[in-house]
Each structure stands twice: as C-alpha cells, then as structure tokens.
Design a protein around this motif. Structure first.
Motif, PDB file in Angstrom:
ATOM      1  N   GLY A 128       0.788  -1.217   0.302  1.00 26.52           N
ATOM      2  CA  GLY A 128      -0.267  -0.277  -0.181  1.00 26.52           C
ATOM      3  C   GLY A 128       1.334   1.178  -0.398  1.00 26.52           C
ATOM      4  N   LEU A 129       2.195   0.876   0.835  1.00 27.06           N
ATOM      5  CA  LEU A 129       2.600   2.319   0.889  1.00 27.06           C
ATOM      6  C   LEU A 129       3.304   2.286   0.062  1.00 27.06           C
ATOM      7  N   MET A 130       3.652   1.292  -1.082  1.00 23.87           N
ATOM      8  CA  MET A 130       5.175   1.425  -2.270  1.00 23.87           C
ATOM      9  C   MET A 130       3.597   2.626  -2.936  1.00 23.87           C
ATOM     10  N   PHE A 131       2.478   1.920  -3.193  1.00 21.65           N
ATOM     11  CA  PHE A 131       1.795   2.226  -4.292  1.00 21.65           C
ATOM     12  C   PHE A 131       1.497   3.926  -4.211  1.00 21.65           C
ATOM     13  N   THR A 132       1.659   3.861  -2.648  1.00 23.89           N
ATOM     14  CA  THR A 132       1.131   5.422  -2.343  1.00 23.89           C
ATOM     15  C   THR A 132       1.785   6.281  -3.258  1.00 23.89           C
ATOM     16  N   ASN A 133       2.889   6.290  -3.115  1.00 18.64           N
ATOM     17  CA  ASN A 133       4.365   6.715  -3.351  1.00 18.64           C
ATOM     18  C   ASN A 133       4.107   7.170  -5.274  1.00 18.64           C
ATOM     19  N   MET A 134       4.050   5.717  -5.330  1.00 20.07           N
ATOM     20  CA  MET A 134       4.315   5.718  -7.252  1.00 20.07           C
ATOM     21  C   MET A 134       2.847   6.666  -7.952  1.00 20.07           C
ATOM     22  N   PHE A 135       1.702   6.155  -6.850  1.00 21.19           N
ATOM     23  CA  PHE A 135       1.040   7.646  -8.166  1.00 21.19           C
ATOM     24  C   PHE A 135       0.036   9.143  -6.758  1.00 21.19           C
ATOM     25  N   SER A 136       1.348   9.038  -5.996  1.00 20.31           N
ATOM     26  CA  SER A 136       0.890  10.963  -5.802  1.00 20.31           C
ATOM     27  C   SER A 136       1.253  11.687  -6.434  1.00 20.31           C
ATOM     28  N   ILE A 137       0.746  13.049  -6.053  1.00 18.91           N
ATOM     29  CA  ILE A 137       1.152  13.976  -7.319  1.00 18.91           C
ATOM     30  C   ILE A 137       2.516  14.467  -7.977  1.00 18.91           C
ATOM     31  N   ASN A 138       3.348  13.983  -7.602  1.00 15.71           N
ATOM     32  CA  ASN A 138       4.640  13.581  -7.904  1.00 15.71           C
ATOM     33  C   ASN A 138       5.290  12.874  -7.202  1.00 15.71           C
ATOM     34  N   GLY A 139       4.795  11.678  -7.649  1.00 19.72           N
ATOM     35  CA  GLY A 139       4.969  10.133  -7.886  1.00 19.72           C
ATOM     36  C   GLY A 139       6.116  10.103  -8.440  1.00 19.72           C
ATOM     37  N   PHE A 140       6.403   8.878  -8.843  1.00 18.56           N
ATOM     38  CA  PHE A 140       7.284   8.044 -10.573  1.00 18.56           C
ATOM     39  C   PHE A 140       5.788   8.075 -11.382  1.00 18.56           C
ATOM     40  N   ILE A 141       4.918   7.636 -11.240  1.00 18.04           N
ATOM     41  CA  ILE A 141       3.264   7.314 -12.637  1.00 18.04           C
ATOM     42  C   ILE A 141       3.365   8.626 -13.529  1.00 18.04           C
ATOM     43  N   ASN A 142       3.396  10.332 -12.624  1.00 18.96           N
ATOM     44  CA  ASN A 142       2.895  11.209 -13.080  1.00 18.96           C
ATOM     45  C   ASN A 142       4.583  11.728 -13.747  1.00 18.96           C
ATOM     46  N   SER A 143       5.836  11.592 -12.694  1.00 18.43           N
ATOM     47  CA  SER A 143       6.499  11.714 -13.690  1.00 18.43           C
ATOM     48  C   SER A 143       7.054  10.644 -15.719  1.00 18.43           C
ATOM     49  N   ILE A 144       6.229   9.889 -15.503  1.00 21.42           N
ATOM     50  CA  ILE A 144       6.238   9.049 -16.809  1.00 21.42           C
ATOM     51  C   ILE A 144       5.529   9.036 -17.807  1.00 21.42           C
ATOM     52  N   LEU A 145       4.590   9.253 -16.915  1.00 26.73           N
ATOM     53  CA  LEU A 145       3.585   9.671 -17.720  1.00 26.73           C
ATOM     54  C   LEU A 145       3.490  11.572 -18.422  1.00 26.73           C
ATOM     55  N   LEU A 146       4.625  12.080 -18.111  1.00 22.67           N
ATOM     56  CA  LEU A 146       4.666  13.741 -18.337  1.00 22.67           C
ATOM     57  C   LEU A 146       5.927  14.204 -19.644  1.00 22.67           C
ATOM     58  N   LYS A 147       6.986  12.918 -18.925  1.00 23.86           N
ATOM     59  CA  LYS A 147       8.045  12.504 -19.858  1.00 23.86           C
ATOM     60  C   LYS A 147       7.527  11.811 -21.295  1.00 23.86           C
ATOM     61  N   ASN A 149       4.560  12.630 -22.482  1.00 28.79           N
ATOM     62  CA  ASN A 149       3.865  13.070 -23.281  1.00 28.79           C
ATOM     63  C   ASN A 149       2.508  12.682 -23.303  1.00 28.79           C
ATOM     64  N   ILE A 150       2.040  11.912 -22.355  1.00 28.62           N
ATOM     65  CA  ILE A 150       1.060  11.127 -21.890  1.00 28.62           C
ATOM     66  C   ILE A 150      -0.271  12.405 -21.465  1.00 28.62           C
ATOM     67  N   ILE A 151       0.275  12.309 -20.469  1.00 26.09           N
ATOM     68  CA  ILE A 151      -0.006  13.999 -19.823  1.00 26.09           C
ATOM     69  C   ILE A 151       0.607  15.321 -20.229  1.00 26.09           C
ATOM     70  N   ASP A 152      -0.725  16.983 -19.613  1.00 24.92           N
ATOM     71  CA  ASP A 152       0.420  18.324 -19.823  1.00 24.92           C
ATOM     72  C   ASP A 152       0.617  18.851 -17.816  1.00 24.92           C
ATOM     73  N   LYS A 153       0.343  17.863 -17.116  1.00 22.26           N
ATOM     74  CA  LYS A 153      -0.048  18.027 -16.032  1.00 22.26           C
ATOM     75  C   LYS A 153      -0.356  17.118 -14.898  1.00 22.26           C
TER      76      LYS A 153
END
Length: 307
Positions: A128-147, A149-153
């Motif tokens: 649960g803690l791992m996935f919380t960090n992954m999906f947080s606002i500044n987490g791993f998932i958002n950073s990958i999607l930004l790189k 260009n799937i999302i713009d914010k």
C-alpha cells in the motif's frame, strides 16, 4: 504380554507427542479466534467505550442504529463490492493465463514461477505504501506519463473515486495474483498429458484444447480459488488504510477498514471509540461474509447441475 505392553507404551508416547505438536496451534486458535468471537458477541449488546463506569446494557439498540442511521457503514459495503468487482475477475484471468504459459516448455520456468510469487511475500501494508508513493502527485507514475507526453500536468489519482479504486485494484492484483498462479498450476498439473496428445491427433487448436479440456477439468479447483480471492478482496483492511485511507472523502474505504479506523482503539482518532457498536457491526459483517460464501456455493452448485 511384555511385547504388547511395550507396543502400548510406544503408542501412548506417540499420542502425547502428537498432542504436544498440536497444542500451540490449538491454544492460538482458542485465544485469538474463539475468545474474540465470544468477547465481540457479549459487547455487541452494550454501550461500551472501554470505560467500565460508563458501560450500559442497551439490548438491540446498536443493531437498530446500524440498519436505520449508519449510512457510512453501508456505503463502505458498496465501496468493498466495487473494489471486489474490479479486482477479482481480472486477477483470476491474469493468474490463469500466466499459469497456462508456465505449463509450456519454456526456459527458466522455475525462475519465472519464483518471480511471480515474490509480491506475495511483501507485506500488504508495504505494498500500500509503495503504490501510494508511485501514484502521488509528484510520484513515479506521473513523472513517466509527463515524459511520454501522455499528460500535460500531474494527475491527482486520489481525487476521484474511480481512479482511486482502480489503483487499489491494481495494487491488490499485483500483490495477490502470484499465489493464485500457484493454485492454478497445481490444478493444471493434474490434467493427464494424454488428453492433449489425443486432441493434437484430432487436429485441435490451442484455444479449442483450452476450452474443451483445460477449463472443464480445472473448474472444481477454480471455484475454490475464486472464492478465496473474493473473501480476500472483501476482507481488505490494512492495505486500504496504508494506500488510500479512504480517500477521496471515504469513497474507497472498505468495510473492514471502516471498522478498524472508526472503532478499534489505537487506529481511530476518537479517544473513547464506541467499541460496543463496533462489535455489533463486526458480528453483522461476519454474517454477511458467511452469507455471500453460502450464496456463491449455492449458485455454483446449480450451475454445475445444469452443465
């Protein structure tokens, strides 16, 4: 006579050894399972918050409150069923698919089996803690999607009930599908290779063999696997607390996490939690779990009788 008495003495020693071996599990069963059930049943009829001087017998008032005014409890049940519907079907399909692949003659089969089982070894709270960090606002998932260009914010994955529940289901599947792969592998290993050889002689394709041979023969085991996965999904507790803790606004709080965070001392912010009311909720929750299992088995038996 001496030989017989010696044999009797050896048998008694073996009996004592057996009793000693099962003593600790039995003690644990009575202390951690049977006693809490009776304790819960007793306080379910009291207004009890842990303070003896304020304890009051109120009969069925706790149960009346549960069915008339406590909407949060039933909303938690809705969240639980929503989570189970998202998690269990996909988890079963994925587990069976991987198990069938691992039955083939592939290299490093043992390594793959161990790899798929590894998530089951990790504590569910850590998952649960791992996935919380992954999906947080500044987490791993958002950073990958930004790189990519799937999302713009950055996305707020916890701001919507559906995305938050989807994350819960994804983490639960990753954590639990490995054990189901092993269950399906055990079921598949009991199928005679001669059946597949005969199908090959008849020119049957892989999909036909799966539908006509594999599924019918593993069906009795698959029923139990699905039931275990369903019970695990309905009983999700510490995983939900460590992952979303009910966010957003309690819309992902399962029934077990609701009971824990609202009525268990040490987990709730209330210094005097209504433990008696929590006991009544626990009893009803247990009966509902049992009822769902019974209904599942009844439906399965009727389906089997038809086919």
């Amino acid at each position: 006579m001496k030989l017989r008495s010696k044999q009797m003495s050896e048998l008694k020693k073996e009996e004592r050894t057996c009793y000693l071996m099962i003593m600790l599990p039995l003690i644990g069963f009575f202390v951690f399972s049977i006693y809490p059930i009776f304790w819960t049943f007793r306080w379910a009829f009291y207004s009890y918050n842990g303070i003896p001087s304020e304890t009051l017998f109120i009969g069925l008032d706790n149960f009346k409150k549960m069915f008339t005014t406590d909407l949060d409890y039933w909303k938690a049940w809705g969240n639980t069923l929503y989570y189970a519907v998202l998690k269990v079907p996909f988890e079963m399909c994925l587990s069976l698919f991987i198990a069938v692949l691992l039955q083939q003659n592939i290299k490093l089969k043992g390594l793959f089996r161990a790899t798929y089982y590894l998530p089951c070894v990790i504590s569910i709270a850590i998952v649960g803690l791992m996935f919380t960090n992954m999906f947080s606002i500044n987490g791993f998932i958002n950073s990958i999607l930004l790189k990519l260009n799937i999302i713009d914010k950055n996305l707020d994955w916890f701001g919507n009930r559906h995305t938050a529940t989807f994350m819960l289901a994804a983490g639960g599947i990753w954590s639990g599908f490995g054990i189901n792969v092993l269950y399906f592998l055990s079921a598949l290993s009991n199928i005679s290779p001669e059946l597949y050889e005969a199908a090959d002689v008849d020119g049957a394709k892989a999909w036909t063999k799966f539908i006509k041979i594999t599924l019918p023969l593993i069906a009795p085991v698959a029923v139990t696997i699905v039931l275990l996965a369903l019970i695990a999904a309905l009983g999700s507790n510490e995983y939900v607390i460590s992952f979303t803790n009910g966010a957003p606004g309690g819309q992902t709080r399962t029934v077990m996490s609701y009971l824990t965070t609202k009525f268990v001392p040490g987990f709730t912010t209330n210094s005097e939690p209504p433990i008696g009311y929590g006991c009544s909720l626990s009893l009803v929750t247990t009966m509902l779990f049992a009822s769902l299992s019974i209904v599942y088995n009844k439906v399965n038996n009727k389906v089997n009788s038809i086919f």
